[in-house]
Design an enzyme around this catalytic site. Structure first.
Site, mmCIF file in Angstrom:
data_model
loop_
_atom_site.group_PDB
_atom_site.id
_atom_site.type_symbol
_atom_site.label_atom_id
_atom_site.label_comp_id
_atom_site.label_asym_id
_atom_site.label_seq_id
_atom_site.Cartn_x
_atom_site.Cartn_y
_atom_site.Cartn_z
ATOM 1 N N GLY A 244 77.123 69.139 28.713
ATOM 2 C CA GLY A 244 78.161 69.101 29.742
ATOM 3 C C GLY A 244 79.297 68.185 29.332
ATOM 4 O O GLY A 244 79.512 67.929 28.143
ATOM 5 N N SER A 246 81.637 64.753 28.883
ATOM 6 C CA SER A 246 81.357 63.382 28.446
ATOM 7 C C SER A 246 81.151 62.465 29.644
ATOM 8 O O SER A 246 80.289 61.569 29.622
ATOM 9 C CB SER A 246 82.501 62.862 27.571
ATOM 10 N N GLY A 249 77.729 63.251 31.134
ATOM 11 C CA GLY A 249 76.742 62.902 30.127
ATOM 12 C C GLY A 249 76.506 61.403 30.036
ATOM 13 O O GLY A 249 75.364 60.948 29.851
ATOM 14 N N GLU A 266 74.901 66.704 24.275
ATOM 15 C CA GLU A 266 75.881 67.627 23.681
ATOM 16 C C GLU A 266 77.050 67.699 24.654
ATOM 17 O O GLU A 266 77.001 68.429 25.649
ATOM 18 C CB GLU A 266 75.263 69.005 23.457
ATOM 19 N N CYS A 300 82.414 74.437 23.569
ATOM 20 C CA CYS A 300 82.603 73.036 23.189
ATOM 21 C C CYS A 300 83.187 72.945 21.788
ATOM 22 O O CYS A 300 83.808 71.925 21.427
ATOM 23 C CB CYS A 300 81.290 72.267 23.282
#
Length: 508
Positions: A244, A246, A249, A266, A300
């Protein structure tokens, strides 16, 4: 229950109906949470309803999963590999239907939807071989009549929280390896792609049932942030894999770290392609288009920054603008479509806000820059001329927006590439060996994926996938990523009658 639209009837072939229970708990489909409607992003019309899980459903599932873990970790690794092989075969029989569902519910074009499911099949094949190669080391001991070796053992339970842009591939990267490593898997799918979560779970658990294995080896939940938070906080889950943003995360990592759990992240990417003055321009232009426009800019690994050597800047840009004029926007299930919709109506609004910020920071729109008036969440593929120092360039706008900028020499290009907080993927187009080896070396790209003469996206499963800095540092899929899913023990065995100590210590 019958689907309202004829084009949705194929969903019954993969175990879906117009109303679905969203939790697989100890071999039973159940759910006691709110009802959500899965929506087709191409027209914002309903596909089917899903009942999400409650915290009570989650707790029941985790109790069963904890018991199943005691059994699964004792199954020999090659036998676990055989189960994963069967999962791959089961996916092959439903490849077209599952790929079509990915396109319908997520919005990526059909070849990409089918490719995403194929990626899980490839991961199954990879993991079958891996199940016979979970090797430790035998280490020379400095002490006589002693042996030193490494043992790799399962963690127990691995939690996987996935995002909408790859709603099933990411669980494949994690679950295939986690399973052969002897772990049970708890999957919390993306809230906006619940049908994919249910359909994938049906395939996996069908194999477990066929082999008379505890169904809770694979447990899944459709739900919102409350389920995700429960996974992050749960001390029974040794490793949490999160995909997901930053921002989110970092919050997940803090929660998991507080309980001394392991985290595999990730997160966001802000990927650049560098085109040197000796590059194959036709190859570069084709690569940039796929990297910037594929999945409507919602990978991403999407190329967000294009760095062009000043001597070829206008030439490359002119060719790219010509190619962009030919991009077919439309139904992701339609033949010849290259650009489908953004995933949600909120994503479309985010695109519009992003364009206004770009303009306010001196960005010049060369093509695109507007939404497409339709029932769906379509936007125009956009190219922007902008300074690499603009604040907006440092952020990830999850849409088909490409920032173009000039550079004078390789060192400047590398500095621009490395100037953003994220560090996922990067690529350079050149034929010069000295440039290639500088690029992949210690003073080159600071990303986890460093390519030459290919796009930033479309990674193979054989290599470790992941990035540095604000991308999170996690590695999934190939290479030695499996080590994150296991617990390493260094074992020293004394098979003699004496007790010599390390470092020559004499203790009486």
């Amino acid at each position: 229950m019958v689907f309202a639209r004829k084009e949705h009837e194929f969903l019954s072939e993969i175990g879906l109906s117009s109303r679905n229970l969203g939790c697989y708990v100890d071999g039973t489909w159940k759910a006691n949470g709110p009802v959500v409607t899965s929506v087709n992003p191409a027209n914002n019309q309903a596909i089917a309803d899903v009942v999400e899980g409650s915290i009570e459903d989650y707790e029941e599932g985790m109790r069963a999963c904890s018991e199943a873990a005691k059994i699964w970790m004792q199954v020999p690794a090659p036998k676990r590999g055989e189960i994963v092989r069967q999962i791959g075969d089961a996916l092959r029989t439903k490849l077209q239907q599952l790929g079509r569902l990915v396109s319908l519910e997520m919005g990526k074009i059909l070849p990409e939807g089918i490719g995403e499911v194929q990626e899980i099949i490839d991961m199954c094949d990879f993991s079958v071989g891996l199940s016979r190669q979970l090797n430790g080391s035998v280490i020379p001991s400095e002490r006589p009549n002693h042996a030193m070796l490494e043992m790799w053992n399962p963690l127990g339970i691995v939690g996987v929280i996935t995002a909408f842009n790859f709603p099933c591939a990411v669980v494949g990267w994690n679950a295939c390896i986690a399973l052969v490593c002897g772990n049970c898997v708890v999957w919390k799918g993306a809230p906006t792609t619940p049908l994919i979560t249910i359909a994938m779970t049906r395939v996996v658990t069908g194999v477990l049932e066929k082999n008379n294995l505890p169904p809770a080896i694979f447990t899944s939940f459709c739900g919102g942030a409350d389920i995700g938070q429960a996974v992050a906080k749960d001390t029974r889950i040794s490793l949490v894999s999160f995909t997901g943003s930053s921002k989110v995360g970092q919050m997940v990592q803090q929660i998991v770290n507080q309980r001394f759990g392991k985290c595999l992240l990730e997160l966001s990417g802000n990927n650049a392609i560098i085109v040197m003055d000796d590059a194959d321009i036709l190859l570069a232009v084709r690569s940039v288009m796929f990297a910037a426009v594929g999945t409507a800019g919602q990978r991403c690994t999407t190329c967000r920054r294009l760095l062009l050597h000043e001597s070829i800047y206008q030439r490359v840009l002119d060719q790219l603008l010509d190619v962009y004029k030919q991009i077919k926007i439309g139904d992701p299930l339609g033949k010849g479509t290259l650009l489908g919709p953004l995933h949600t109506s909120e994503s479309r609004k985010s695109f519009e806000r992003g364009i206004e910020i770009i303009k306010s920071q001196g960005g010049k729109i060369l093509t695109g820059g507007s939404v497409v008036e339709s029932e769906g969440n379509f936007v125009q593929p956009t190219i922007v001329e902008i300074s690499p120092n603009a604040d907006v360039v440092k952020q990830e706008l999850f849409a088909p927006v490409l920032y173009v900028m000039k550079f004078q020499n390789l060192q400047e290009a590398i500095e621009i590439n490395n100037s953003v907080p994220q560090g996922l993927s990067s690529s350079i187009f050149t034929r010069k060996p000295e440039v290639i080896f500088k690029w992949i070396g210690p003073q080159g790209s600071d990303c986890g994926i460093v390519n030459v003469n290919i796009p930033t996206n479309g990674a193979e499963i054989g290599g470790a996938f992941g990035g540095e800095k604000a991308t999170g540092g996690g590695r999934e899929a190939g290479s030695d990523s499996w080590k994150q899913y296991m617990r390493r023990s260094t074992c020293t065995i004394n098979y003699g009658n004496e007790l010599p100590l390390a470092q020559g210590i004499n203790f009486g």
